[in-house]
Design an enzyme around this catalytic site. Sequence first.
Site, PDB file in Angstrom:
ATOM      1  N   HIS A  18       0.833  -1.204   0.000  1.00 47.62           N
ATOM      2  CA  HIS A  18       0.000   0.000   0.000  1.00 47.62           C
ATOM      3  C   HIS A  18       0.875   1.265   0.000  1.00 47.62           C
ATOM      4  CE1 HIS A  18      -3.380  -2.469   2.012  1.00 47.62           C
ATOM      5  NE2 HIS A  18      -3.870  -2.059   0.864  1.00 47.62           N
ATOM      6  N   CYS A  41      -2.908   0.294   9.643  1.00 48.87           N
ATOM      7  CA  CYS A  41      -3.890  -0.700   9.189  1.00 48.87           C
ATOM      8  C   CYS A  41      -4.877  -1.104  10.265  1.00 48.87           C
ATOM      9  CB  CYS A  41      -3.187  -1.967   8.747  1.00 48.87           C
ATOM     10  SG  CYS A  41      -1.642  -1.707   7.928  1.00 48.87           S
TER      11      CYS A  41
HETATM   12  C1  CIR Z   1      -3.503  -7.677   3.144  1.00 51.15           C
HETATM   13  O1  CIR Z   1      -2.688  -8.183   2.375  1.00 51.15           O
HETATM   14  O2  CIR Z   1      -4.507  -7.101   2.760  1.00 51.15           O
HETATM   15  C2  CIR Z   1      -3.239  -7.791   4.618  1.00 51.15           C
HETATM   16  N1  CIR Z   1      -2.515  -9.002   4.888  1.00 51.15           N
HETATM   17  C3  CIR Z   1      -2.477  -6.592   5.151  1.00 51.15           C
HETATM   18  C4  CIR Z   1      -3.237  -5.297   5.063  1.00 51.15           C
HETATM   19  C5  CIR Z   1      -2.462  -4.144   5.603  1.00 51.15           C
HETATM   20  N2  CIR Z   1      -3.246  -2.958   5.570  1.00 51.15           N
HETATM   21  C6  CIR Z   1      -2.758  -1.737   5.393  1.00 51.15           C
HETATM   22  O3  CIR Z   1      -1.576  -1.578   5.096  1.00 51.15           O
HETATM   23  N3  CIR Z   1      -3.595  -0.729   5.445  1.00 51.15           N
END
Ligand code: CIR
Length: 256
Positions: A164, A251
């Site tokens: 991201h 996150c």
């Molecule tokens: C994913 O791959 O979507 C999750 N394992 C990690 C999401 C992390 N979220 C973020 O950076 N906002």
Amino acid sequence: THFTHAITRRPSGSIVCGLRAVDTGNPDLARMQSHHDAYVAALKGTGATVVELSPLETYPDSVFVEDTALCLPQGAVVMRPGTPSRLGEADEMAPHLRALYSEVVAITQPDSFIEGGDILVTGREILVGRSARSNAAGIAELTRLVAPWGHSVREVQTPTGVLHFKTDCSLLDADTVLSTRRLSASGCLAGYRVIDVPEGEEAAANTIRFNDLVLVPAGFPRTRDAILATGITVQEIGNSECAKLDGGMSCLSLRL
Ligand code: CIR
């Protein structure tokens, strides 16, 4: 900005099925829960109300609530996550946003995909990084939705291979962005005061400023000291388990 609320979701046992770019082993649920408890306590410690949602077994990555919505002062926008196993998380979040906001809108076009992790709201604009999860149609739809609220969106590029946009940067104050060198070198942060995380500590670029605190992942002392040098209070939070799933400080909450 002063935040009065945050929304978090407790990790579920299905977290071992969480998505990851590189498999470095499964996260340990008990250790993740204890880190999560410290995270929630830090948010509450600033005086905010934290809405703690129950675990969702159906969605292994649902602890990463940030990706499901964008919270702005005027209203909330429900996202359309760009990976199939996470799409349904947005609908799970919508009622909790409606409980806190009078205006809740949503990204709805079938070809639009966008996740909150790609969105950085600064003091002057909304930056959205195109990524494997957020596409041009999603960014265009967001742009239309937030325009009536007076927000302008600027599309930028998430570095290749980075999950991201905010994996690599975070806002320390209205004008100051903590960033990896690989992101700031792209020029998309021109005009901001940029603090580059020291080489080797790229994993510490994702922090959150929450009221008088900055939450940083534990284990990155040079980044911690660089933030402390700006005069902001820093609190370190264990992130070893979320890191196995490419998750960090931002996150784990929606902040409003
Ligand atoms: C994913 O791959 O979507 C999750 N394992 C990690 C999401 C992390 N979220 C973020 O950076 N906002």
